[in-house]
Design an enzyme around this catalytic site. Structure first.
Site, short mmCIF file in Angstrom:
data_model
loop_
_atom_site.label_atom_id
_atom_site.label_comp_id
_atom_site.label_asym_id
_atom_site.label_seq_id
_atom_site.Cartn_x
_atom_site.Cartn_y
_atom_site.Cartn_z
N CYS A 225 -4.72 2.34 -3.74
CA CYS A 225 -3.49 2.85 -3.11
C CYS A 225 -2.35 1.85 -3.26
O CYS A 225 -1.50 1.73 -2.36
CB CYS A 225 -3.70 3.22 -1.65
SG CYS A 225 -4.96 4.45 -1.40
N GLN B 35 -4.46 -5.42 6.89
CA GLN B 35 -5.39 -6.42 6.33
C GLN B 35 -5.24 -7.79 7.00
O GLN B 35 -5.86 -8.75 6.55
CB GLN B 35 -5.17 -6.56 4.81
CG GLN B 35 -5.36 -5.27 4.02
CD GLN B 35 -6.82 -4.80 3.97
OE1 GLN B 35 -7.74 -5.53 4.38
NE2 GLN B 35 -7.04 -3.60 3.48
N HIS C 140 0.87 -1.17 0.00
CA HIS C 140 0.00 0.00 0.00
C HIS C 140 0.91 1.23 0.00
O HIS C 140 2.01 1.19 0.54
CB HIS C 140 -0.83 -0.04 1.29
CG HIS C 140 -1.90 1.00 1.36
ND1 HIS C 140 -1.66 2.27 1.82
CD2 HIS C 140 -3.23 0.94 1.08
CE1 HIS C 140 -2.78 2.96 1.80
NE2 HIS C 140 -3.76 2.18 1.36
N LYS D 34 -10.88 -1.09 10.05
CA LYS D 34 -11.01 -2.30 9.22
C LYS D 34 -11.34 -3.52 10.06
O LYS D 34 -11.43 -4.63 9.56
CB LYS D 34 -9.70 -2.54 8.46
CG LYS D 34 -9.35 -1.43 7.47
CD LYS D 34 -8.17 -1.81 6.63
CE LYS D 34 -7.49 -0.64 5.96
NZ LYS D 34 -8.20 -0.11 4.81
N ASP E 297 3.05 -4.24 8.06
CA ASP E 297 1.79 -3.53 7.86
C ASP E 297 0.68 -4.57 7.99
O ASP E 297 0.45 -5.36 7.06
CB ASP E 297 1.79 -2.87 6.48
CG ASP E 297 0.43 -2.30 6.11
OD1 ASP E 297 -0.53 -2.51 6.87
OD2 ASP E 297 0.34 -1.67 5.04
N1 C6P Z 1 -6.40 0.23 2.54
C1 C6P Z 1 -8.12 -0.18 0.90
O1 C6P Z 1 -9.21 0.06 0.35
P1 C6P Z 1 -5.42 3.62 6.82
O2 C6P Z 1 -6.05 4.34 5.67
O3 C6P Z 1 -4.30 4.41 7.42
O4 C6P Z 1 -6.41 3.13 7.80
O5 C6P Z 1 -4.79 2.28 6.21
C2 C6P Z 1 -3.85 2.36 5.18
C3 C6P Z 1 -3.54 0.99 4.67
C4 C6P Z 1 -2.28 0.48 4.88
N2 C6P Z 1 -1.94 -0.75 4.50
C5 C6P Z 1 -2.82 -1.57 3.89
C6 C6P Z 1 -2.39 -2.95 3.52
C7 C6P Z 1 -4.11 -1.12 3.65
O6 C6P Z 1 -4.98 -1.93 3.06
C8 C6P Z 1 -4.49 0.20 4.02
C9 C6P Z 1 -5.84 0.75 3.71
C10 C6P Z 1 -7.73 0.63 2.11
O7 C6P Z 1 -7.39 -1.07 0.51
C11 C6P Z 1 -7.88 2.08 1.88
S1 C6P Z 1 -6.77 2.70 0.66
#
Ligand code: C6P
Length: 415
Positions: free
Chosen positions: A372, A209, A129, A232, A206
């Site tokens: 992203c 997910q 991401h 999430k 990270d």
């Molecule tokens: N992915 C998706 O639709 P935030 O936005 O800070 O809560 O998470 C960022 C982020 C970081 N790493 C991974 C692997 C992610 O999937 C995400 C968030 C969402 O896939 C929003 S772009």
């Protein structure tokens, strides 16, 4: 006839999520398949936050009056529940941030700023991401170290041989997604951590997910940092977590300066607060941390392992049904056992945004775009995918509904 094997009572679970019981257009019920972007929230989480605002809204760590003490206790309880969930050795290792993005930026701007120098290497991956690529690129421009990327194979796995080739004594940090938000690939993080540690490098994971969908034990993994987001995992937006090994966190400078992160301030200098508050400047997201604690309770009550099994069953079914639709390709591993509940689709004749728009008319919410993860899409030479992602409240019927809607897409573009 398909037999649907799931350990969850999904109909009962759905009763706990008020948002799912609506028609998104007249006569068209909602089929929410955008859980990788954000999950829905159970009543218990919504009510816990409502209760805070109605009964004991006060700032934390400041007041000596009852309401502030209650708010502080509830806020810190959220932290305890997170520490137990991921098996952190101590609540001092659990820092509340605004989300995964901020957690990773915190590591870059504190640990990275003092530990990285020109000539060093940070290894990330092609499937990250943007929030695990861009902070490192920004810092690399300022400091002059190099960011290298583990390539991905055609079936959406990390090329582990290439990773071993990149690992040398210049590498200070390996930072990698536990589960890809596009392909669902479950990366071999334990193996990566062992290999990196053997070369003297630290590892940041990270887990945006992974934590919502599978058991994570940060001590068993032996990772140095682990980042994830509340929204999430059935919790509210605005709060996230950075786990860090205590020795690293103690040695790191603070991230933001202000209230709550100090013990003593003088005009000539300041003394930082103890962990974890050293990294929590300003009034935190109090209601959100409380709500997150209730989300953890809910996940535990259902059982994270059962949730994982349910999602794997849904994914297996989705992949099977999608393979019947001509002209549809799904990115990532074909074996559902190797991936989380994500199916990023490419349709031969239709752009991902058109797919998502037509699915929306059938009530099916999926995300279209690069999610992203532009470098990942560039790897496969595609601009966008339409991504369906599942959670504990999704049903096999909903997948059938999505498949029917995909046939409508095909008919529309065949004309
Ligand atoms: N992915 C998706 O639709 P935030 O936005 O800070 O809560 O998470 C960022 C982020 C970081 N790493 C991974 C692997 C992610 O999937 C995400 C968030 C969402 O896939 C929003 S772009």
């Amino acid at each position: 006839m398909h037999t649907f094997d799931t350990p969850l009572d999904v109909e009962a679970i759905r009763e706990d999520f008020p948002i799912l019981h609506q028609e998104i257009y007249p006569g068209v019920p909602l089929v929410y398949l955008d859980n990788a972007a954000t999950s829905q929230k159970p009543t218990s989480v919504i009510e816990a936050m409502d209760d805070y605002y109605r009964r004991y809204n006060a700032n934390v760590h400041r007041g000596v009056y009852k309401m502030s003490e209650d708010a502080t206790e509830a806020y810190e309880n959220g932290r305890k529940k997170i520490a137990t969930l991921i098996n952190a050795a101590s609540t001092r290792e659990v820092i509340f941030t605004r989300g995964t993005t901020e957690s990773l930026n915190l590591v870059a701007n504190t640990w990275g700023r003092v530990n990285l120098k020109p000539g060093d290497v940070v290894i990330s991956t092609e499937m990250e991401h943007h929030s695990n690529i861009v902070p490192w690129q920004i810092l690399a421009q300022q400091i002059g170290f190099e960011v290298l990327y583990i390539p991905i194979t055609e079936d959406g796995m990390l090329d582990m041989e290439a990773f071993r080739g990149l690992l040398d004594d210049r590498v200070r940090l390996v930072t990698v997604a536990h589960v890809s938000n596009v392909m669902g690939t479950i990366n071999p993080v334990k193996e990566i951590i062992e290999a990196a540690h053997n070369m003297g490098a630290l590892v940041a994971i990270d887990g945006a997910q992974s934590v919502p969908h599978m058991l994570v034990d940060v001590q068993a993994l032996d990772c140095d940092f682990f980042a994830f987001s509340s929204h999430k995992m059935l919790g509210p937006t605005g709060v996230g977590i950075l786990y860090g090994k205590r020795t690293h966190l103690e040695a790191m400078p603070p991230f933001l300066g202000g209230g709550d992160m100090i013990k003593r301030v003088e005009l000539t200098g300041s003394q930082w607060n103890d962990l974890p508050w050293k990294f929590e400047a300003g009034t935190p997201a109090i209601a959100e941390a409380i709500g997150l604690g209730y989300a953890v309770d809910y996940l535990n009550q259902i059982g994270i392992e059962k949730i994982h099994q349910h999602e794997q069953a849904l994914t297996a079914y989705a992949l099977e049904r999608l393979s019947e639709v001509p002209g549809v390709r799904v990115l990532g591993p074909a074996d559902p056992a190797l991936k989380g509940g994500v199916a990023a689709m490419v349709l031969e004749d239709a752009h991902a945004h058109d797919v998502a728009a037509i699915l929306d008319r059938a009530g099916v919410a999926v995300r279209a775009g690069h999610h992203c993860a532009m470098p990942l899409h560039q790897h496969y030479h595609i601009a966008a995918t339409a991504r369906a992602s599942f959670y504990l409240y999704n049903t096999f019927d909903e997948i059938d509904h999505m498949i029917e809607a995909l046939y409508t897409v095909k008919e529309t573009f065949a004309r």
